[in-house]
Design an enzyme around this catalytic site. Structure first.
Site, PDB file in Angstrom:
ATOM      1  NE  ARG A 164      -3.189  -2.976   0.449  1.00 37.40           N
ATOM      2  CZ  ARG A 164      -3.789  -3.675  -0.525  1.00 37.40           C
ATOM      3  NH1 ARG A 164      -3.747  -3.260  -1.784  1.00 37.40           N
ATOM      4  NH2 ARG A 164      -4.421  -4.779  -0.239  1.00 37.40           N
ATOM      5  CE  LYS A 285      -2.561  -8.584   8.743  1.00 40.06           C
ATOM      6  NZ  LYS A 285      -2.573  -7.921   7.420  1.00 40.06           N
ATOM      7  CD  GLU A 289      -6.087  -8.504   5.977  1.00 36.19           C
ATOM      8  OE1 GLU A 289      -4.945  -8.041   5.895  1.00 36.19           O
ATOM      9  OE2 GLU A 289      -7.113  -7.895   5.612  1.00 36.19           O
ATOM     10  NE  ARG A 322      -1.811  -3.495  12.502  1.00 32.94           N
ATOM     11  CZ  ARG A 322      -2.344  -3.783  11.316  1.00 32.94           C
ATOM     12  NH1 ARG A 322      -2.269  -5.022  10.822  1.00 32.94           N
ATOM     13  NH2 ARG A 322      -2.974  -2.880  10.627  1.00 32.94           N
ATOM     14  CE  LYS A 363      -6.175  -2.116   9.788  1.00 31.78           C
ATOM     15  NZ  LYS A 363      -6.356  -2.563   8.396  1.00 31.78           N
ATOM     16  CG  ASP A 368      -8.995  -2.464   6.053  1.00 32.14           C
ATOM     17  OD1 ASP A 368      -8.102  -1.786   6.580  1.00 32.14           O
ATOM     18  OD2 ASP A 368      -8.769  -3.430   5.307  1.00 32.14           O
ATOM     19  CD  GLU A 390      -2.894   0.129  12.409  1.00 31.35           C
ATOM     20  OE1 GLU A 390      -2.762  -0.686  13.340  1.00 31.35           O
ATOM     21  OE2 GLU A 390      -2.850  -0.202  11.217  1.00 31.35           O
ATOM     22  CD  GLU A 396      -5.407  -0.434   1.730  1.00 31.05           C
ATOM     23  OE1 GLU A 396      -4.903  -0.290   2.859  1.00 31.05           O
ATOM     24  OE2 GLU A 396      -5.840  -1.527   1.318  1.00 31.05           O
ATOM     25  CD  GLU A 524     -17.879  11.485   3.274  1.00 31.64           C
ATOM     26  OE1 GLU A 524     -17.598  12.666   3.550  1.00 31.64           O
ATOM     27  OE2 GLU A 524     -18.471  10.736   4.072  1.00 31.64           O
ATOM     28  CD1 TRP A 555     -11.879 -10.252  -0.234  1.00 28.52           C
ATOM     29  CD2 TRP A 555     -10.525 -10.149   1.546  1.00 28.52           C
ATOM     30  NE1 TRP A 555     -10.662 -10.779  -0.597  1.00 28.52           N
ATOM     31  CE2 TRP A 555      -9.811 -10.734   0.472  1.00 28.52           C
ATOM     32  CE3 TRP A 555      -9.880  -9.977   2.774  1.00 28.52           C
ATOM     33  CZ2 TRP A 555      -8.488 -11.157   0.597  1.00 28.52           C
ATOM     34  CZ3 TRP A 555      -8.560 -10.395   2.888  1.00 28.52           C
ATOM     35  CH2 TRP A 555      -7.883 -10.978   1.814  1.00 28.52           C
TER      36      TRP A 555
END
Ligand code: GCU
Length: 693
Positions: A164, A285, A289, A322, A363, A368, A390, A396, A524, A555
């Site tokens: 990213r 992490k 994922e 995380r 986060k 995400d 975070e 991204e 946005e 996902w």
């Protein structure tokens, strides 16, 4: 050819620290007393002052051996910077700043405070030498202000060198190893020190095979990187793989309760701190994922985090663990599973079980890093755990440094959001261990757990550091907001402009404000509407529109549009129950479609296309109108930029201009895809009759 012309220009832009920014300070009579424990950071301050005064015609007196300056010394100087006399502010990062009888005095609690105080004077420019004023106290709100680099040592076949990353290759690594020449890393560290960032993670949270070895064979190189950051008050951390005892140590297991595994981590930590005595700690992490974690052994995340925490504790290290844990193999047919719930479901039962040197890194939103999300309820739900929030400086989901998107206003909203204690305790207060109101604070003996603000970095080896030159402002604003979450993000732009373009034509400032102040809201307005998120293209690394790109995927990020309506029902009454993870008043405010804010409507509710928003328009008409308006804005900005060619350096003007062309092309694509999609699903025409395809 003059000497200046012959001087080789560095291969990178000075960002907000051009020599000219030091002009007002450098022209003065400066006295510095860095104190007996000046160390590398104190030496940096002296070096900076020496260079600035030499360049701009001032003088520098260094009190060495250290002694408090006498009143006569002080009067003979325009600027006095000292560490630590008896009335020094508490904490090594703090400083006080006053202007007395024509002398500007900075008194710091330690070398880091001296560095931050000096940069405050640089930022103030001539104003630092204006009218007298009494002491102003400055201290960071959050103890940890950290940047995470998602840099790989090797170029990853899918993710490239910087996952990213939108600004070229890594600053740290090239050709499969740490760079020999770390001069530019030093320049980067200097930029970070100037905005108060005090920690950096050196490698990607997805730890691949080569990167895992930084913990063992790579320690010499880690020490070199840490040495580049040290003079600027920035401590180094490593992302580590939970499976390291197996992959690096040859053990048959990585079970956190296994004695050999515990020993392996303790010895690994001993080696790290032997190589880097002021090392910060580890970032992990796990079970996320595809990364390994404690679940494989039937253990939970407290077991996992404490394993590492106990290994680093003897060295004063910290483990950043995380909370980004969810099922990334979800069946899209399963309407009850909600990715937004996952972190809270996994972690809140563990509150109180984490060791004191564990920080849970959460986060900012439950999904995400989307352009718009509610604040994660996890931040308010773990009162006995140190939590850090975070953010994502790398863009991204906010235009990938192709689009102008100044994120200061977004982060300011997040940090100042009153999440806990009936809306009185902000995210910034939670992560900094501050009570919401003095009355609700803990007894002195029982301090609230504190951690800080972390963000994913946006830099690379691009000449402008950030690909889009205006994305430098995001890095700047991150550091400044982590230091002071109450700072006005638009005022921070003024700081950044004045430093980056000292003494520039007033049109520079006006043009940049026009482009940047509302750029996040503009972005946005042409991307996923009303908080629904995603709609990005999975095949182009999340760049550009693909409305159903994630709709039938594993996902867990769906919008559920059909002919009747759109949005995710996350209510307790009829949906996934996610609203129930919030404290009052948010749990009820988000639950009720009548009180849910428009900008988050589709995050929390599935509504008919012709549902009327608080703004008075319908969902479908909002989509038609806002997209058209946003594209108009981008078109105007592009023209504005073209008209300002004479006041910007040519390289800036050209690079930003190219990016604005791409932003306009992409915004039109977003507009047309989202509007056409909405029309085809709903059958409701645009009341304005604009083209739909
Ligand atoms: C996002 C991002 C990944 C990253 C992940 C994380 O999903 O797309 O590249 O690894 O966040 O935060 O760990």
């Amino acid at each position: 050819m003059s000497a200046a012309d012959r001087t080789e220009r560095p291969a990178w832009h000075p960002a907000w620290l051009p020599e000219a920014a030091f002009g007002p300070l450098g022209a003065r009579r400066v006295l510095v007393a860095p104190g007996p424990d000046a160390g590398p950071v104190g030496r940096t301050v002296v070096d900076e002052l020496r260079a600035a005064t030499a360049q701009h015609g001032g003088t520098l007196t260094v009190l060495d051996p250290p002694a408090a300056p006498s009143p006569a010394d002080v009067r003979a100087h325009d600027l006095v910077l000292v560490v630590g006399p008896a009335d020094a502010p508490a904490g090594p990062e703090a400083f006080d700043h006053r202007r007395e009888d024509g002398t500007t005095v900075v008194v710091a609690g330690g070398p880091a405070g001296l560095l931050y105080g000096m940069h405050a004077v640089v930022r103030d420019g001539e104003r630092a030498f204006g009218a007298d004023h009494g002491p102003r106290h400055h201290r960071p709100v959050a103890p940890v202000r950290m940047l995470d680099h998602w840099d790989n040592v090797d170029v990853h076949p899918v993710m490239g060198q910087v996952e990213r990353g939108y600004a070229g290759g890594s600053l740290f690594y090239a050709d499969g190893r740490v760079r020999d020449d770390l001069t530019r890393v030093g320049a980067y560290a200097r930029l970070l020190g100037s905005i108060g960032v005090n920690a950096v993670a050196l490698n990607n949270v997805n730890v691949h095979a080569t990167e895992a070895r930084l913990l063992t064979d790579g320690l010499g190189d880690v020490a070199r990187l840490a040495a580049a950051f040290r003079p600027h008050g920035v401590r180094a951390y490593l992302s580590v793989s939970f499976a390291s005892p197996m992959t690096l140590g040859g053990l048959p297991t990585a079970d956190p309760l296994d004695a050999d595994v515990q020993r392996w981590w303790a010895q690994a930590a001993d080696r790290v701190w032997a190589a880097v005595p002021d090392f910060g700690g580890f970032l992990v992490k796990a079970d996320s994922e595809g990364q390994p974690g404690p679940f494989a052994y039937g253990r939970d995340h407290a077991d996992g985090a404490n394993l590492l925490a106990r290994a680093v504790a003897p060295h004063g290290g910290t483990v950043f663990w995380r909370a980004f844990v969810y099922d990334h193999h979800q069946d899209w047919r399963d309407r009850r599973t909600d990715r937004a719930r996952a972190a809270h479901d996994h972690f809140t039962p563990l509150d109180g079980r984490f060791d004191a040197n564990v920080v849970l890194q959460v986060k900012h939103g439950p999904l995400d890093f989307q352009t718009r999300e509610p604040v994660s309820p996890v931040l308010a739900s773990m009162p006995r755990t140190r939590v850090a929030v975070e953010l994502q400086v790398t863009q991204e989901y906010t235009g990938q440094q192709q689009h102008v998107c100044y994120l200061g206003p977004w982060w300011s909203e997040i940090l100042r959001f009153g999440l806990a204690e009936d809306g009185t305790r902000t995210v910034a207060q939670i992560v900094s261990g501050l009570p919401g109101s003095p009355a609700s604070g803990p007894p002195d003996a029982d301090p609230l757990p504190a951690a800080g603000v972390v963000a994913v970095s946006n830099v690379g080896d691009d000449v402008f550091w950030t690909g889009h030159p205006l994305a430098q402002a995001n890095l700047y604003a991150f550091g400044r907001l982590a230091w002071d979450p109450d700072a006005d993000p638009v005022a921070l732009l003024d700081e950044w402009v004045d430093l980056t373009f000292p003494g520039a034509d007033p049109r520079v400032r006006a043009t940049l404000h026009a482009l940047m102040d509302d750029s996040w809201r503009t972005y946005e307005a042409y991307t996923a509407p009303l908080g629904v998120g995603f709609m990005v293209d999975p095949l182009r690394g999340h760049y550009g529109p693909n409305v159903d790109g994630y709709e039938y995927s594993r996902w867990g990020t769906y919008h559920f549009a059909d002919r009747d309506g759109i949005g995710v029902d996350r209510t307790r009454a009829t949906g996934t129950g996610f609203t129930g993870q919030y404290p009052a008043p948010w749990r009820d405010l988000y639950e009720d479609v009548a009180t849910c804010p428009d900008e988050l409507l589709l995050f929390f509710h599935h509504v008919p296309w012709e549902h009327r928003l608080h703004s008075g328009t319908t969902v479908v008409q909002h989509v038609y109108d806002s997209r058209a308006d946003a594209v108009d804005v981008v078109e105007r900005l592009r023209q504005h930029w073209a008209d300002a060619a004479d006041v910007f350096p040519a390289d800036w003007h050209a690079r930003v201009g190219e990016r604005l062309d791409e932003q306009l092309r992409s915004a039109v694509e977003w507009r047309d895809q989202v509007r056409t999609y909405v029309y085809r699903k709903s059958g409701v025409p645009d009341a304005q009759g604009r083209p739909i395809y």
